[in-house]
Design an enzyme around this catalytic site. Structure first.
Site, PDB file in Angstrom:
ATOM      1  N   HIS A   1     -48.138-115.567  12.552  1.00 28.76           N
ATOM      2  CA  HIS A   1     -46.959-116.754  12.416  1.00 28.76           C
ATOM      3  C   HIS A   1     -45.967-116.145  11.280  1.00 28.76           C
ATOM      4  CE1 HIS A   1     -44.430-119.976  12.945  1.00 28.76           C
ATOM      5  NE2 HIS A   1     -44.311-119.957  11.919  1.00 28.76           N
TER       6      HIS A   1
ATOM      7  N   ASP B   1     -42.066-115.382  11.399  1.00 28.84           N
ATOM      8  CA  ASP B   1     -41.059-115.992  10.607  1.00 28.84           C
ATOM      9  C   ASP B   1     -40.269-114.789   9.854  1.00 28.84           C
ATOM     10  OD1 ASP B   1     -41.728-118.668  10.722  1.00 28.84           O
ATOM     11  OD2 ASP B   1     -43.300-118.434   8.867  1.00 28.84           O
TER      12      ASP B   1
ATOM     13  N   HIS C   1     -37.675-119.800  14.065  1.00 30.99           N
ATOM     14  CA  HIS C   1     -38.532-119.544  15.176  1.00 30.99           C
ATOM     15  C   HIS C   1     -37.401-119.017  16.422  1.00 30.99           C
ATOM     16  CE1 HIS C   1     -41.782-122.061  13.390  1.00 30.99           C
ATOM     17  NE2 HIS C   1     -41.612-120.847  12.704  1.00 30.99           N
TER      18      HIS C   1
ATOM     19  N   HIS D   1     -40.527-117.451   3.499  1.00 30.69           N
ATOM     20  CA  HIS D   1     -39.125-117.460   3.761  1.00 30.69           C
ATOM     21  C   HIS D   1     -38.298-117.144   2.418  1.00 30.69           C
ATOM     22  CE1 HIS D   1     -39.737-119.160   7.540  1.00 30.69           C
ATOM     23  NE2 HIS D   1     -40.353-120.308   7.280  1.00 30.69           N
TER      24      HIS D   1
HETATM   25 ZN   LIG Z   1     -42.571-120.499  10.871  1.00 32.25          ZN
END
Ligand SMILES: [Zn+2]
Length: 316
Positions: free
Chosen positions: A242, A246, A85, A269
């Site tokens: 969000h 990311d 972030h 991720h």
């Molecule tokens: Zn995140």
């Protein structure tokens, strides 16, 4: 001058101090963001008992963990977690160079989004440095499939995100966002989107001694039949936004702003990291491209697209 994407590299106009809590450890964290010289990139400087003075570059080659967050390590046990972030805020606002001193192995979660990092960076502003900005230019499409997720980087004259998620709950379902990214769009459309979790998972993580710092102050909590947070959502599709935030943070590990389009379906991720690794493994898939110095672009909120268009015009 606020964030901008011009022809020259940038850094912070002055240092920034922030304090918060690590979402996994629950421990207090202090970070200081320092201005840095041209070609430093984004680097972490660890100043805790375990790893005093260790520097770790925000680089795809330093990724050591991708399970609940992105973790960077030096290969000798020193690491810094939950970098995404903060890196999203720096990359999203066009900060090329900064040294991030941190006294804990985990970046503070703040409110679960990039909003407070963005606010702090906007408060001090950016300065241009002498060196031309360097872009990582995608030359051919690279696709990765991983356990039902698909990620792809392809050539594009700007920085485009196309992110899709699907969760089997009426609060999320299928959500998709497509966005041409520049500092204004990042600030407006993505930076305030918070991380989210399912109550049943959070309870399991707590039992395992993880996510000790997770609370309704930094996580959108999804219960069986409702969003637990009393304030509700910041965007109706906050969840996919969000995920896009990311992706901006994880793709900052390319080491330079990307000229390309990133598409991700059901990713996270791990997928973001795999796509970057796949691209760097193929020498024909990318090149470093320098913005020309004599066509300087000085304007708040110019997009990658404009900088890229100038660049293309100079070269052709
Ligand atoms: Zn995140």
């Amino acid at each position: 001058m606020r964030g901008f994407i011009g022809a020259r590299q940038t850094t912070l106009a002055s240092e920034i101090s922030l304090t918060g809590t690590g979402v996994h450890s629950g421990a207090p964290v202090s970070i200081v963001l320092y201005p840095a010289d041209d070609d430093t990139g984004l680097r972490f400087l660890l100043s805790n008992d375990v790893a005093e003075g260790t520097e770790i570059a925000a680089d795809h080659g330093s990724v050591t963990g991708v399970m609940l967050c992105t973790v960077l390590g030096d290969g000798n046990g020193a690491s810094v977690a939950t970098v995404e972030h903060l890196l999203a805020a720096l990359r999203g606002l066009g900060v090329d160079n900064a040294l991030i001193e941190i006294d804990s192995p985990e970046v503070p979660i703040m409110d679960g989004s990039s909003a407070q990092f963005v606010e702090a960076i906007d408060e001090v502003g950016l300065v241009e440095l002498d060196a031309p900005r360097r872009f990582l230019k995608v030359l051919k499409t690279v696709t990765v499939e991983d356990a039902g997720a698909i990620g792809e980087l392809s050539p594009y004259n700007g920085f485009h995100l196309d992110i899709e998620i699907e969760f089997d709950t009426p609060f999320i379902g299928k959500q998709r966002i497509e966005i041409d990214l520049n500092p204004g769009a990042f600030r407006r459309e993505l930076s305030r989107a918070r991380t989210f979790g399912f109550m049943k998972d959070v309870e399991r993580l707590w039992a395992a001694g993880l996510a000790l710092g997770a609370s309704l102050d930094n996580t959108v909590a999804i219960g069986d039949d409702r969003i637990i947070n009393r304030e509700g959502l910041r965007y109706s599709d906050e969840f996919v936004r969000h995920k896009a935030l990311d992706a901006v943070g994880d793709l900052a590990l390319a080491g330079a702003p990307i000229l390309g389009a990133y598409r991700s379906s059901r990713g996270g991720h791990r997928l973001n990291s795999l796509v970057l690794k796949a691209m760097f493994a193929d020498a024909d898939a990318w090149t470093m491209a320098e913005a020309p110095r004599h066509r300087e672009v000085r304007h708040a909120d110019l997009s990658h697209r404009l900088a890229a268009a100038n660049f293309a015009a100079e070269r052709s």
